[in-house]
Design a protein around this motif. Structure first.
Motif, mmCIF file in Angstrom:
data_model
loop_
_atom_site.group_PDB
_atom_site.id
_atom_site.type_symbol
_atom_site.label_atom_id
_atom_site.label_comp_id
_atom_site.label_asym_id
_atom_site.label_seq_id
_atom_site.Cartn_x
_atom_site.Cartn_y
_atom_site.Cartn_z
ATOM 1 N N SER A 41 1.063 -1.234 0.155
ATOM 2 C CA SER A 41 -0.019 0.040 0.047
ATOM 3 C C SER A 41 0.817 1.377 -0.252
ATOM 4 O O SER A 41 1.837 1.367 0.784
ATOM 5 C CB SER A 41 -0.805 -0.117 1.098
ATOM 6 N N PRO A 42 0.658 2.159 -0.916
ATOM 7 C CA PRO A 42 -0.539 2.122 -1.904
ATOM 8 C C PRO A 42 -0.039 1.137 -2.952
ATOM 9 O O PRO A 42 1.064 0.902 -3.075
ATOM 10 C CB PRO A 42 -0.279 3.541 -2.534
ATOM 11 N N ALA A 43 -1.002 0.694 -3.782
ATOM 12 C CA ALA A 43 -0.644 -0.286 -4.808
ATOM 13 C C ALA A 43 -0.006 0.443 -5.760
ATOM 14 O O ALA A 43 -0.515 1.623 -6.189
ATOM 15 C CB ALA A 43 -2.095 -0.821 -5.239
ATOM 16 N N PRO A 44 0.997 -0.337 -6.267
ATOM 17 C CA PRO A 44 1.829 0.244 -7.313
ATOM 18 C C PRO A 44 0.745 0.596 -8.670
ATOM 19 O O PRO A 44 0.185 -0.248 -8.975
ATOM 20 C CB PRO A 44 2.827 -0.651 -7.741
ATOM 21 N N ARG A 45 1.044 1.886 -9.088
ATOM 22 C CA ARG A 45 0.032 2.158 -10.065
ATOM 23 C C ARG A 45 0.097 1.372 -11.478
ATOM 24 O O ARG A 45 -0.822 1.043 -12.016
ATOM 25 C CB ARG A 45 0.558 3.800 -10.684
ATOM 26 N N ALA A 46 1.291 0.873 -11.851
ATOM 27 C CA ALA A 46 1.430 -0.064 -12.942
ATOM 28 C C ALA A 46 0.572 -1.115 -12.631
ATOM 29 O O ALA A 46 -0.134 -1.846 -13.572
ATOM 30 C CB ALA A 46 2.866 -0.236 -13.575
ATOM 31 N N VAL A 47 0.757 -1.823 -11.542
ATOM 32 C CA VAL A 47 -0.072 -3.054 -11.150
ATOM 33 C C VAL A 47 -1.649 -2.882 -11.189
ATOM 34 O O VAL A 47 -2.288 -3.564 -11.663
ATOM 35 C CB VAL A 47 0.505 -3.522 -9.923
ATOM 36 N N TRP A 48 -1.899 -1.644 -10.591
ATOM 37 C CA TRP A 48 -3.328 -1.381 -10.487
ATOM 38 C C TRP A 48 -3.996 -1.239 -11.672
ATOM 39 O O TRP A 48 -5.002 -1.877 -12.058
ATOM 40 C CB TRP A 48 -3.425 0.010 -9.633
ATOM 41 N N ARG A 49 -3.296 -0.629 -12.602
ATOM 42 C CA ARG A 49 -3.656 -0.413 -14.069
ATOM 43 C C ARG A 49 -3.737 -1.801 -14.748
ATOM 44 O O ARG A 49 -4.826 -1.776 -15.557
ATOM 45 C CB ARG A 49 -2.774 0.610 -14.730
ATOM 46 N N THR A 50 -2.843 -2.672 -14.673
ATOM 47 C CA THR A 50 -2.895 -3.914 -15.330
ATOM 48 C C THR A 50 -4.055 -4.644 -14.675
ATOM 49 O O THR A 50 -4.836 -5.328 -15.437
ATOM 50 C CB THR A 50 -1.664 -4.697 -15.106
ATOM 51 N N VAL A 51 -4.247 -4.925 -13.467
ATOM 52 C CA VAL A 51 -5.402 -5.472 -12.684
ATOM 53 C C VAL A 51 -6.738 -5.089 -12.917
ATOM 54 O O VAL A 51 -7.660 -5.766 -13.524
ATOM 55 C CB VAL A 51 -5.303 -5.655 -11.312
ATOM 56 N N PHE A 52 -6.766 -3.853 -13.241
ATOM 57 C CA PHE A 52 -8.066 -3.283 -13.786
ATOM 58 C C PHE A 52 -8.333 -3.412 -15.210
ATOM 59 O O PHE A 52 -9.579 -3.876 -15.420
ATOM 60 C CB PHE A 52 -7.898 -1.487 -13.703
ATOM 61 N N GLY A 53 -7.307 -3.314 -16.130
ATOM 62 C CA GLY A 53 -7.591 -3.802 -17.278
ATOM 63 C C GLY A 53 -7.961 -5.316 -17.540
ATOM 64 O O GLY A 53 -8.666 -5.981 -18.606
ATOM 65 N N ARG A 54 -7.523 -6.220 -16.702
ATOM 66 C CA ARG A 54 -7.720 -7.708 -16.593
ATOM 67 C C ARG A 54 -9.007 -8.243 -15.770
ATOM 68 O O ARG A 54 -9.245 -9.367 -15.558
ATOM 69 C CB ARG A 54 -6.505 -8.376 -16.331
ATOM 70 N N ALA A 55 -9.658 -7.102 -15.168
ATOM 71 C CA ALA A 55 -10.748 -7.572 -14.244
ATOM 72 C C ALA A 55 -12.118 -7.154 -15.070
ATOM 73 O O ALA A 55 -12.572 -6.204 -15.500
ATOM 74 C CB ALA A 55 -10.701 -6.320 -13.121
#
Length: 370
Positions: free
Chosen positions: A18-32
Motif C-alpha cells: 500500500s499504496p498499490a503500485p500504479r502500473a500493477v493497479w492499471r494492469t489488474v483493472f484492465g484484466r478485471a
C-alpha cells in the motif's frame, strides 16, 4: 509505500502493498472483466484533487492471483480518520480481481484486513451486482448501510433494449423529444470548446435553490453546503482524470440549457453518475427521456453489458422514471467498520436537519413567502 505479509486461517500467505503500485493497479483493472470506471487508478487522481490520499491495497496471493482494493484516506494532523472505497458521492469501489472470478474468500480477506486498520472509519461501497457476495462475506461486526440501485440489462443490443425493455411511455416520450429539435452534444474532457461542465454548474446551482425552497431551508445555508460539496468541481476533476471515459451529454432548447447527464463508461459497465436539469423545460421538451435513451444506446454500441442508473428509494418518482427504461432494482449495502458510532450520529443529524427543514417550510407556507 509499505509492504507486509500476513497468514490466513487456512495457512496461505498474502503479501499486501500500500499504496498499490500504479502500473500493477492499471494492469489488474484492465484484466478485471467486471471493473467499473470508478475503480480505475485515474479515479484516485480525481479524489486526490479533493483532499484525499491514495491508500489503495494490493493483495498478492500464494497462487499468483492479484487483487486491488481502491481506497482513499482522509488524514488530519497525521491521524487517519477514514479509509473508504469510496467516500460518499464518489461511486462504487470494492475489489478488482485479476482475471475475474471474485470469490467470497477474496471479499472476506479484504474485510478482515480493513477491520484491523487503525482508521476511525473503514468502508467499502461495492459495485451493486457484487453486493450479495460482499454481504455474505461480511462479519457480524460490520455496519450495513442499505441502498437500491436501478440497473438496465443491455444484453441483445439497443434494438432489443428499445423494443422489449423500454416501456411504451419511454419510447413515446423519446419520439416526442426528437420533434423539438433539441441541440444535443456528447463530449468528454479531451474535446475542445465543450459546454457540458459549464451547463452542469449552471443547472446544479438552480437545483440547489429549488431544493432549499422545497425544504424550507435558508438559501444562504443551502448554497454554503453546496459550495462545500462542490459537485461541479468534483465533475471537473473526474472528467480531467478519466478523459474519454467520462462522457458528458447535454441538451439545449433554443439556446437555453435543459439537462446534463454524466456517464462513466467501462468495458462491461456504464454508470450514470451525475445529472442536472431545468424542470420546466425538461417537462416541456422531454429532454431527459431523449438523453437517457442516447446514453443507453451509446453504451450498447460500446459493448457494455449493464447500465447502472444510480440509487433511488423504492417507490420514489426517480425509481418510477428509471423503470420506464427497463431498469430493475438491485439491493446492496455499503459495509462500514466504525470505532465511533458515526452512523448513528449521521442518522440523528439527518433527522434533526429534516425537522428544521419541515419547520422552515411550515413557516414559509403560513407567511406566504414560499
Amino acid at each position: 509505500m509499505t509492504m507486509i505479509e500476513t497468514s490466513l486461517a487456512d495457512g496461505t500467505t498474502v503479501r499486501i502493498t500500500s499504496p498499490a503500485p500504479r502500473a500493477v493497479w492499471r494492469t489488474v483493472f484492465g484484466r478485471a472483466p467486471d471493473a467499473v470506471a470508478t475503480q480505475a487508478p485515474e479515479w484516485m487522481d480525481a479524489l486526490g484533487t479533493r483532499g484525499y490520499r491514495d491508500a489503495s491495497r494490493l493483495y498478492e496471493l500464494d497462487d499468483g492471483r492479484r487483487l486491488v482494493l481502491p481506497l482513499a484516506a482522509r488524514r488530519v494532523a497525521g491521524l487517519t480518520l477514514t479509509e473508504e472505497s469510496w467516500p460518499y458521492g464518489w461511486g462504487y469501489g470494492g475489489l478488482l480481481a485479476e482475471g475475474g472470478g471474485l470469490t467470497d474468500a477474496d471479499c472476506r480477506l479484504v474485510l478482515d484486513d480493513l477491520a484491523r486498520r487503525p482508521a476511525v472509519l473503514r468502508a467499502v461501497v461495492p459495485m451493486p451486482l457484487h453486493g450479495a457476495r460482499w454481504a455474505a462475506a461480511a462479519p457480524g461486526t460490520v455496519r450495513r448501510v442499505p441502498y437500491t440501485c436501478q440497473v438496465v440489462d443491455l444484453d441483445g443490443g439497443f434494438d432489443t433494449v428499445w423494443s422489449t425493455r423500454f416501456r411504451r411511455q419511454a419510447r413515446n416520450s423519446v419520439r416526442k423529444a426528437e420533434r423539438f429539435g433539441l441541440d444535443v452534444q456528447r463530449e468528454h474532457a479531451g474535446m475542445s470548446h465543450g459546454r457540458g461542465l459549464e451547463m452542469f454548474a449552471q443547472l446544479y446551482a438552480g437545483a440547489v435553490d429549488r431544493w432549499a425552497a422545497q425544504r424550507g431551508q435558508p438559501l444562504r445555508i443551502a448554497r454554503l453546503l453546496a459550495a462545500r460539496r462542490d459537485r461541479p468541481g468534483q465533475l471537473a476533476a473526474a472528467a480531467a482524470a478519466l478523459g474519454d471515459r467520462c462522457v458528458i451529454w447535454s441538451a439545449c432548447h433554443r439556446g437555453e440549457p435543459v439537462a446534463v447527464n454524466v456517464v462513466l463508461q467501462g468495458a462491461r459497465h456504464a454508470v450514470g453518475w451525475l445529472c442536472a436539469m431545468q424542470p420546466e423545460l425538461a417537462r416541456e421538451t422531454l429532454a431527459t427521456y431523449l438523453l437517457h435513451s442516447l446514453t443507453i444506446s451509446d453504451a450498447c454500441r460500446a459493448g457494455v453489458r449493464h447500465f447502472h442508473m444510480g440509487e433511488s428509494e423504492t417507490g420514489s418518482g426517480a425509481e418510477h422514471f428509471k423503470r420506464y427504461f427497463g431498469a430493475t432494482p438491485v439491493e446492496y449495502a455499503a459495509l462500514r467498520f466504525e470505532r465511533l458510532p458515526l452512523s448513528r450520529a449521521e442518522q440523528r443529524l439527518r433527522a434533526g436537519y429534516a425537522a428544521v427543514s419541515r419547520r422552515g417550510l411550515r413557516r414559509s407556507e403560513e407567511s406566504g413567502t414560499r
